[in-house]
Design an enzyme around this catalytic site. Structure first.
Site, PDB file in Angstrom:
ATOM      1  N   GLY A 239     -25.139  51.896  51.405  1.00 19.67           N
ATOM      2  CA  GLY A 239     -24.248  51.151  50.526  1.00 19.67           C
ATOM      3  C   GLY A 239     -23.413  51.624  49.300  1.00 19.67           C
ATOM      4  O   GLY A 239     -22.668  51.065  48.678  1.00 19.67           O
ATOM      5  N   GLU A 273     -30.025  55.696  53.382  1.00 17.49           N
ATOM      6  CA  GLU A 273     -29.457  55.601  54.701  1.00 17.49           C
ATOM      7  C   GLU A 273     -27.681  55.622  54.384  1.00 17.49           C
ATOM      8  O   GLU A 273     -26.994  54.467  54.858  1.00 17.49           O
ATOM      9  CB  GLU A 273     -29.588  54.509  55.477  1.00 17.49           C
ATOM     10  CG  GLU A 273     -31.049  54.189  55.723  1.00 17.49           C
ATOM     11  CD  GLU A 273     -31.167  52.731  56.423  1.00 17.49           C
ATOM     12  OE1 GLU A 273     -30.678  51.885  56.339  1.00 17.49           O
ATOM     13  OE2 GLU A 273     -32.454  52.449  57.030  1.00 17.49           O
ATOM     14  N   PRO A 274     -27.180  56.590  53.937  1.00 18.53           N
ATOM     15  CA  PRO A 274     -25.886  56.423  53.476  1.00 18.53           C
ATOM     16  C   PRO A 274     -24.848  56.795  54.853  1.00 18.53           C
ATOM     17  O   PRO A 274     -25.187  57.488  55.559  1.00 18.53           O
ATOM     18  CB  PRO A 274     -25.742  57.944  52.417  1.00 18.53           C
ATOM     19  CG  PRO A 274     -26.568  58.821  53.186  1.00 18.53           C
ATOM     20  CD  PRO A 274     -27.910  57.987  53.623  1.00 18.53           C
ATOM     21  N   GLY A 275     -23.810  56.032  54.814  1.00 19.29           N
ATOM     22  CA  GLY A 275     -22.870  56.034  55.797  1.00 19.29           C
ATOM     23  C   GLY A 275     -21.526  56.428  55.114  1.00 19.29           C
ATOM     24  O   GLY A 275     -21.035  57.776  55.145  1.00 19.29           O
ATOM     25  N   ARG A 276     -20.940  55.547  54.492  1.00 18.32           N
ATOM     26  CA  ARG A 276     -19.592  55.787  53.908  1.00 18.32           C
ATOM     27  C   ARG A 276     -19.414  57.015  52.907  1.00 18.32           C
ATOM     28  O   ARG A 276     -18.646  57.756  52.797  1.00 18.32           O
ATOM     29  CB  ARG A 276     -19.298  54.423  53.105  1.00 18.32           C
ATOM     30  CG  ARG A 276     -17.747  54.343  52.728  1.00 18.32           C
ATOM     31  CD  ARG A 276     -17.466  53.342  51.872  1.00 18.32           C
ATOM     32  NE  ARG A 276     -18.142  51.888  52.136  1.00 18.32           N
ATOM     33  CZ  ARG A 276     -17.544  51.190  52.963  1.00 18.32           C
ATOM     34  NH1 ARG A 276     -16.265  51.122  53.186  1.00 18.32           N
ATOM     35  NH2 ARG A 276     -18.158  49.991  53.271  1.00 18.32           N
ATOM     36  N   ARG A 312      -9.971  48.148  58.801  1.00 18.21           N
ATOM     37  CA  ARG A 312     -10.415  47.643  57.527  1.00 18.21           C
ATOM     38  C   ARG A 312      -9.076  46.751  56.791  1.00 18.21           C
ATOM     39  O   ARG A 312      -9.744  46.031  56.232  1.00 18.21           O
ATOM     40  CB  ARG A 312     -10.929  49.036  56.813  1.00 18.21           C
ATOM     41  CG  ARG A 312     -11.942  49.767  57.441  1.00 18.21           C
ATOM     42  CD  ARG A 312     -12.751  50.526  56.753  1.00 18.21           C
ATOM     43  NE  ARG A 312     -13.530  50.065  55.717  1.00 18.21           N
ATOM     44  CZ  ARG A 312     -13.178  49.839  54.232  1.00 18.21           C
ATOM     45  NH1 ARG A 312     -11.891  50.422  53.899  1.00 18.21           N
ATOM     46  NH2 ARG A 312     -13.783  49.446  53.658  1.00 18.21           N
ATOM     47  N   CYS A 342       0.480  42.943  68.180  1.00 18.58           N
ATOM     48  CA  CYS A 342       1.156  41.741  68.254  1.00 18.58           C
ATOM     49  C   CYS A 342       0.082  40.852  67.363  1.00 18.58           C
ATOM     50  O   CYS A 342      -0.394  39.775  68.200  1.00 18.58           O
ATOM     51  CB  CYS A 342       1.506  41.099  69.495  1.00 18.58           C
ATOM     52  SG  CYS A 342       2.465  42.250  70.465  1.00 18.58           S
ATOM     53  N   GLU A 343       0.285  41.158  66.261  1.00 21.04           N
ATOM     54  CA  GLU A 343      -0.626  40.141  65.165  1.00 21.04           C
ATOM     55  C   GLU A 343       0.061  40.457  63.971  1.00 21.04           C
ATOM     56  O   GLU A 343       0.223  41.592  63.503  1.00 21.04           O
ATOM     57  CB  GLU A 343      -2.332  40.558  65.086  1.00 21.04           C
ATOM     58  CG  GLU A 343      -2.962  40.615  66.382  1.00 21.04           C
ATOM     59  CD  GLU A 343      -3.701  39.434  66.720  1.00 21.04           C
ATOM     60  OE1 GLU A 343      -4.122  38.589  65.593  1.00 21.04           O
ATOM     61  OE2 GLU A 343      -4.410  39.187  67.638  1.00 21.04           O
TER      62      GLU A 343
HETATM   63  N1  LLP Z   1     -28.055  50.832  56.569  1.00 18.44           N
HETATM   64  C1  LLP Z   1     -27.951  49.912  57.055  1.00 18.44           C
HETATM   65  C2  LLP Z   1     -29.123  48.897  57.596  1.00 18.44           C
HETATM   66  C3  LLP Z   1     -26.536  49.267  57.264  1.00 18.44           C
HETATM   67  O1  LLP Z   1     -26.296  48.151  57.919  1.00 18.44           O
HETATM   68  C4  LLP Z   1     -25.498  50.092  56.756  1.00 18.44           C
HETATM   69  C5  LLP Z   1     -24.080  49.720  56.739  1.00 18.44           C
HETATM   70  C6  LLP Z   1     -25.956  51.211  56.375  1.00 18.44           C
HETATM   71  C7  LLP Z   1     -27.261  51.653  56.016  1.00 18.44           C
HETATM   72  C8  LLP Z   1     -24.711  52.096  55.853  1.00 18.44           C
HETATM   73  O2  LLP Z   1     -24.065  51.542  54.762  1.00 18.44           O
HETATM   74  P1  LLP Z   1     -23.005  52.233  53.670  1.00 18.44           P
HETATM   75  O3  LLP Z   1     -23.652  53.831  53.100  1.00 18.44           O
HETATM   76  O4  LLP Z   1     -21.924  52.886  54.658  1.00 18.44           O
HETATM   77  O5  LLP Z   1     -22.091  51.589  52.863  1.00 18.44           O
HETATM   78  N2  LLP Z   1     -17.323  48.041  58.225  1.00 18.44           N
HETATM   79  C9  LLP Z   1     -17.629  47.802  56.935  1.00 18.44           C
HETATM   80  C10 LLP Z   1     -18.959  48.462  56.242  1.00 18.44           C
HETATM   81  C11 LLP Z   1     -20.184  47.821  57.164  1.00 18.44           C
HETATM   82  C12 LLP Z   1     -21.313  48.393  56.698  1.00 18.44           C
HETATM   83  C13 LLP Z   1     -22.563  47.796  57.666  1.00 18.44           C
HETATM   84  N3  LLP Z   1     -23.596  48.434  57.217  1.00 18.44           N
HETATM   85  C14 LLP Z   1     -16.421  48.610  56.066  1.00 18.44           C
HETATM   86  O6  LLP Z   1     -15.505  49.194  56.948  1.00 18.44           O
HETATM   87  O7  LLP Z   1     -16.469  48.612  54.985  1.00 18.44           O
END
Ligand code: LLP
Length: 420
Positions: A239, A273-276, A312, A342-343
């Site tokens: 997050g 759990e970092p993603g972004r 996004r 087409c949207e």
């Molecule tokens: N852990 C869990 C259980 C999650 O559901 C998520 C993201 C993460 C970790 C990673 O979160 P991050 O560090 O990336 O914020 N599609 C949306 C974001 C959806 C996030 C869903 N869950 C966007 O483009 O902003």
């Protein structure tokens, strides 16, 4: 050091000229910087210092095998939410003991697959899910390691679609039911309760919600300890936000600095759990201008990437900076940058003041490494674009552009009718 920079008016990724890549691979395409990715890994490794922790990259943010492989080699683990993501994570080389499995709707087949692969733990989101895992583990003669995901009811102050820790959200077990659920779980024969978890949302740009969430989890671990349920892992979720425009999210070190003391007191191993924050600013989307269209109300810059490539802006109204790949001295005008779909929601930017780009010119849509390609689709029967990885002065195609044949794979005009 920023790895997407202009040199003599041309945008480079590391030491590679982006326009030259476009000439070789065509447009649109996603472009990732390996050095940025490695730098982000290092920031995260350093952030926790000596505190025992495991970083599990959230595969959904960008699940390209080559990127996953780099992260696995950096010693990072994986957070998966489907059988498909587990398959990718294993194929990319993440050891199963560094894989956690999250998500609110795991199927029996997926649970079986993860048990067979002996992952570190399941983040479980409801009592019925506990029952299912217990039953399947029993059938397989195994004991399933589980953590319970708690919904701490904390406002992350982010877009409502990506807030996940509020009472009205489907995620996690309500805090008020946590103790009872842990008790139920600890009495199940084929489960081993080893952790607790929370993930309150995404693109969070302040520390307070994280701190509150960490405090809630630490408090819970202590309460459970008094009830002889010993928790080994606290998973604080992902997050952490990034800068798209002018946000000032905490640095990983500030973030960890704030929550680590709270979590350290529990003696638990920390999972994050970092993603972004790992991949978001490591990638861009490169697109070419097709047409410029003036209407009485608006000036449209029509480009060859659409909402199927990057959803996004359409889905969350997200802001992505758009920069010319070759700097121009055109005057700045207010435009909508739109795709070919087409949207009417097919836009990459609306009412954006930027130098007017002419047909043939290339634009870089910045900060597109997270939830860009991974949320792309074939809508309007558009082949998905390639993904390119740059390392210093060279590039590599890490996913090929799809073909028309790829679009119809698995479809048939004359299949056999099956009676039931
Ligand atoms: N852990 C869990 C259980 C999650 O559901 C998520 C993201 C993460 C970790 C990673 O979160 P991050 O560090 O990336 O914020 N599609 C949306 C974001 C959806 C996030 C869903 N869950 C966007 O483009 O902003």
């Amino acid at each position: 050091m920023h790895f997407f920079q202009y040199h003599n008016g041309r945008l480079f990724c590391e030491e590679t000229d982006i326009a030259a890549i476009a000439q070789r691979v065509g447009t649109p395409f996603y472009l990732y910087s390996q050095r940025t990715l490695l730098r982000h890994c290092e920031h995260i490794h350093r952030a926790f210092g000596t505190l025992e922790h495991l970083t599990c990259y959230s595969v959904k943010a960008n699940s390209n095998l080559a990127l996953l492989h780099i992260l696995a080699q950096e010693g990072i683990g994986a957070d998966v939410v489907s059988g498909g993501e587990l398959f990718r994570a294993l194929k990319a080389g993440f050891p199963s003991e560094k894989i956690v499995y999250s998500g609110v709707g795991k199927t029996e087949l997926e649970i079986e697959y993860a048990l067979r692969e002996e992952i570190l733990l399941f983040n479980v989101e409801s009592v019925p899910e506990l029952e299912t895992i217990d039953r399947i583990a029993g059938q397989m003669g195994q004991v399933a390691p589980v953590a319970l995901r708690i919904n701490p009811d904390i406002d992350p102050h982010t877009h409502p679609y990506i807030a996940t820790g509020l009472q009205e959200n489907k995620f996690g077990i309500p805090y008020s039911q946590a103790r009872e659920s842990f008790k139920i779980a600890s009495e199940m024969k084929n489960l081993k309760v080893i952790g607790t978890d929370a993930h309150i949302g995404s693109q969070i740009t302040t520390l307070e919600p994280f701190l509150e969430s960490a405090e809630r989890l630490a408090e819970l671990v202590q309460t459970l300890g008094n009830e002889h349920i010993d928790i080994k892992y606290i998973d604080i979720g992902g997050g952490l936000g990034i800068r798209y425009e002018d946000e000032t999210p905490p640095e990983p070190s500030e973030w960890a600095g704030a929550i680590a003391p709270v979590l350290a007191k529990t003696g638990c191993k920390i999972i994050f759990e970092p993603g972004r924050s790992l991949v978001g600013n490591a990638g861009i989307l490169v697109t070419q201008v097709l047409y410029v269209k003036q209407t009485p109300r608006k000036l449209f810059v029509i480009v060859d990437a659409g909402m199927n490539d990057l959803i996004r802006p359409s889905l969350y109204g997200s802001h992505h900076q758009i920069k010319p790949v070759i700097e121009s001295d055109s005057a700045k005008v207010q435009v909508d940058v739109v795709g070919p779909i087409c949207e009417s929601a097919d836009f990459l930017a609306t009412e954006r003041l930027m130098p007017l780009a002419n047909p043939g010119e290339l634009l870089a849509v910045m900060s597109a490494g997270a939830y860009g390609f991974s949320m792309s689709s074939n809508y309007n029967s558009r082949p998905r674009c390639p993904e390119i990885l740059v390392n210093a002065s060279r590039f590599r195609v890490i996913r090929e552009r799809e073909t028309y044949q790829d679009l119809v794979r698995g479809e048939s005009i004359e299949g056999d009718w099956i009676s039931v």
